[in-house]
Design an enzyme around this catalytic site. Structure first.
Site, PDB file in Angstrom:
ATOM      1  N   ARG A 101       0.823  -1.203  -0.006  1.00  0.00           N
ATOM      2  CA  ARG A 101       0.064   0.020   0.080  1.00  0.00           C
ATOM      3  C   ARG A 101       0.764   1.256  -0.168  1.00  0.00           C
ATOM      4  O   ARG A 101       1.818   1.474   0.865  1.00  0.00           O
ATOM      5  CB  ARG A 101      -0.891  -0.209   1.336  1.00  0.00           C
ATOM      6  CG  ARG A 101      -1.900   1.013   1.185  1.00  0.00           C
ATOM      7  CD  ARG A 101      -2.914   0.914   2.364  1.00  0.00           C
ATOM      8  NE  ARG A 101      -2.278   1.549   3.599  1.00  0.00           N
ATOM      9  CZ  ARG A 101      -2.951   1.763   4.713  1.00  0.00           C
ATOM     10  NH1 ARG A 101      -4.225   1.930   4.629  1.00  0.00           N
ATOM     11  NH2 ARG A 101      -2.419   2.378   5.687  1.00  0.00           N
ATOM     12  N   THR A 105      -0.911   7.785  -1.386  1.00  0.00           N
ATOM     13  CA  THR A 105      -2.250   7.643  -2.032  1.00  0.00           C
ATOM     14  C   THR A 105      -3.100   6.472  -1.192  1.00  0.00           C
ATOM     15  O   THR A 105      -4.412   6.492  -1.860  1.00  0.00           O
ATOM     16  CB  THR A 105      -1.807   7.253  -3.519  1.00  0.00           C
ATOM     17  OG1 THR A 105      -1.313   5.939  -3.598  1.00  0.00           O
ATOM     18  CG2 THR A 105      -0.777   7.936  -4.191  1.00  0.00           C
ATOM     19  N   ASP A 197       1.016  -0.968  12.006  1.00  0.00           N
ATOM     20  CA  ASP A 197       1.474  -1.607  10.725  1.00  0.00           C
ATOM     21  C   ASP A 197       1.784  -2.887  11.046  1.00  0.00           C
ATOM     22  O   ASP A 197       3.059  -3.305  11.422  1.00  0.00           O
ATOM     23  CB  ASP A 197       2.458  -0.558   9.883  1.00  0.00           C
ATOM     24  CG  ASP A 197       2.566  -1.310   8.653  1.00  0.00           C
ATOM     25  OD1 ASP A 197       2.806  -2.737   8.486  1.00  0.00           O
ATOM     26  OD2 ASP A 197       2.604  -0.624   7.668  1.00  0.00           O
ATOM     27  N   ASP A 200       5.232  -4.290   9.503  1.00  0.00           N
ATOM     28  CA  ASP A 200       6.389  -3.432   9.869  1.00  0.00           C
ATOM     29  C   ASP A 200       6.602  -3.967  11.204  1.00  0.00           C
ATOM     30  O   ASP A 200       7.843  -4.396  11.736  1.00  0.00           O
ATOM     31  CB  ASP A 200       6.379  -2.120  10.053  1.00  0.00           C
ATOM     32  CG  ASP A 200       6.496  -1.387   8.382  1.00  0.00           C
ATOM     33  OD1 ASP A 200       7.229  -1.961   7.832  1.00  0.00           O
ATOM     34  OD2 ASP A 200       5.945  -0.227   8.306  1.00  0.00           O
TER      35      ASP A 200
HETATM   36  C1  PRP Z   1      -1.023  -3.309   4.976  1.00  0.00           C
HETATM   37  C2  PRP Z   1      -1.778  -4.597   5.372  1.00  0.00           C
HETATM   38  C3  PRP Z   1      -2.869  -4.809   4.376  1.00  0.00           C
HETATM   39  C4  PRP Z   1      -2.838  -3.446   3.778  1.00  0.00           C
HETATM   40  C5  PRP Z   1      -4.157  -2.996   4.580  1.00  0.00           C
HETATM   41  O1  PRP Z   1      -0.031  -4.060   4.315  1.00  0.00           O
HETATM   42  O2  PRP Z   1      -0.958  -5.679   5.732  1.00  0.00           O
HETATM   43  O3  PRP Z   1      -2.472  -5.776   3.264  1.00  0.00           O
HETATM   44  O4  PRP Z   1      -1.997  -2.553   4.242  1.00  0.00           O
HETATM   45  O5  PRP Z   1      -4.605  -1.645   4.010  1.00  0.00           O
HETATM   46  P1  PRP Z   1      -5.820  -1.453   3.259  1.00  0.00           P
HETATM   47  O6  PRP Z   1      -7.032  -2.069   3.436  1.00  0.00           O
HETATM   48  O7  PRP Z   1      -6.045   0.004   3.127  1.00  0.00           O
HETATM   49  O8  PRP Z   1      -5.325  -1.703   1.546  1.00  0.00           O
HETATM   50  P2  PRP Z   1       1.201  -3.080   3.512  1.00  0.00           P
HETATM   51  O9  PRP Z   1       0.727  -2.531   2.436  1.00  0.00           O
HETATM   52  O10 PRP Z   1       1.500  -2.176   4.584  1.00  0.00           O
HETATM   53  O11 PRP Z   1       2.184  -3.977   3.311  1.00  0.00           O
HETATM   54  P3  PRP Z   1       3.016  -5.021   4.274  1.00  0.00           P
HETATM   55  O12 PRP Z   1       2.047  -6.269   4.790  1.00  0.00           O
HETATM   56  O13 PRP Z   1       4.304  -5.642   3.510  1.00  0.00           O
HETATM   57  O14 PRP Z   1       3.527  -4.394   5.622  1.00  0.00           O
END
Ligand code: PRP
Length: 209
Positions: A101, A105, A197, A200
Site C-alpha cells: 500500500r 495515495t 502496521d 512492519d
Molecule cells: C497493510 C496490511 C494490508 C493493507 C491494508 O499492508 O497488511 O495488506 O496494508 O490496507 P488497506 O486495506 O488500506 O489496503 P502493507 O501495504 O503495509 O504491506 P506489508 O504487509 O508488506 O506491510
C-alpha cells in the site's frame, strides 16, 4: 457478510498485538494464535461429505472435505496467518499475492502473484491481518474473481468499518471473518485503535524504505 470471532482467548491475543510495547517475536507469536481462531472460523462454512470409517472397534461414519481449498496470504503481513491455516488444514493449497500500500495515495501496488489453478469449485481464503481502506483486499479479490472463483472468505485480525463497507460494496458475496471490528480509520488510513502496521511490527521494518 461480516463475522466477528467471539472467543475470549482471541480477544486476549488481540490485546497483545495491539500493545505498542509488544516486541517483534511476541507480536508474531500472538498473531499466530489470533490466526488460529480466525482461520478456524473462516473454514466453518466448508462442505464435507460423509464417508465410512472403521475404528479399531467397529465401522462408523466420518467426513472428508468435499472441495479444494486455496489459502492466499497477502504479502507480507498475511504470511503470519499461513502457518495457522496450514496447521488446521494441512492439505490446503497456497497461492500468493504481493501488495504494497502506497502510504501517500493509499493505493495498493501488486509486485508478485503466483496462484494454483482456480475454478468455480475452489474455495478461497484470503489471509491478511489488516482490513483498513479495503483497497488491498478488493485488489486481491478482483484478481481471484477474474479467475472464476465464487466462494471467497477474507480472514483478518482486525477490520475497519470503512474497509468492510468497501469490500461489501464491490464484492457483495464475499465473507469477512475478523478477530475484531475497530472504530474507524485516521487521516493516514491507519485503523483506530488498531495495532499499527502489522508487517512492519512483525518483520522489524518500521521507518525502513
Ligand atoms: C497493510 C496490511 C494490508 C493493507 C491494508 O499492508 O497488511 O495488506 O496494508 O490496507 P488497506 O486495506 O488500506 O489496503 P502493507 O501495504 O503495509 O504491506 P506489508 O504487509 O508488506 O506491510
Amino acid at each position: 457478510m461480516l463475522i466477528i470471532v467471539e472467543h475470549p482467548l482471541c480477544a486476549c491475543e488481540l490485546t497483545v498485538v495491539r500493545d505498542c510495547r509488544t516486541d517483534g517475536p511476541t507480536f508474531r507469536a500472538a498473531m499466530h494464535r489470533v490466526g488460529l481462531h480466525v482461520c478456524l472460523e473462516a473454514t466453518r462454512h466448508l462442505r464435507v461429505r460423509a464417508v465410512p470409517v472403521v475404528t479399531p472397534l467397529e465401522e462408523t461414519s466420518g467426513y472428508v472435505l468435499e472441495h479444494r481449498v486455496v489459502a492466499v496470504p497477502i504479502l507480507r503481513a498475511g504470511l503470519m496467518f499461513l502457518e495457522p491455516m496450514m496447521q488446521i488444514l494441512p492439505r490446503v493449497e497456497v497461492g500468493f499475492i504481493g501488495l504494497r500500500r502506497d502510504e501517500e495515495t493509499l493505493q495498493p501496488h501488486e509486485y508478485y502473484r503466483k496462484l494454483p489453478p482456480l475454478d468455480v469449485t475452489t474455495s478461497i481464503i484470503v489471509l491478511d491481518p489488516m482490513l483498513a481502506t479495503g483497497g488491498s483486499s478488493v485488489a486481491a479479490l478482483e484478481r481471484l474473481r477474474a479467475a472464476g472463483v465464487q466462494d471467497i472468505t477474507v480472514a483478518c485480525a482486525i477490520a475497519a468499518p470503512e474497509g468492510v463497507e468497501r469490500v461489501e460494496a464491490v464484492l457483495p458475496n464475499v465473507r469477512i471473518v475478523a478477530g475484531g471490528l475497530d472504530r474507524c480509520l485516521n487521516e493516514r488510513g491507519f485503523i483506530l485503535p488498531g495495532l499499527g502496521d502489522a508487517g512492519d511490527r512483525a518483520f522489524g521494518t518500521e521507518n525502513q524504505l
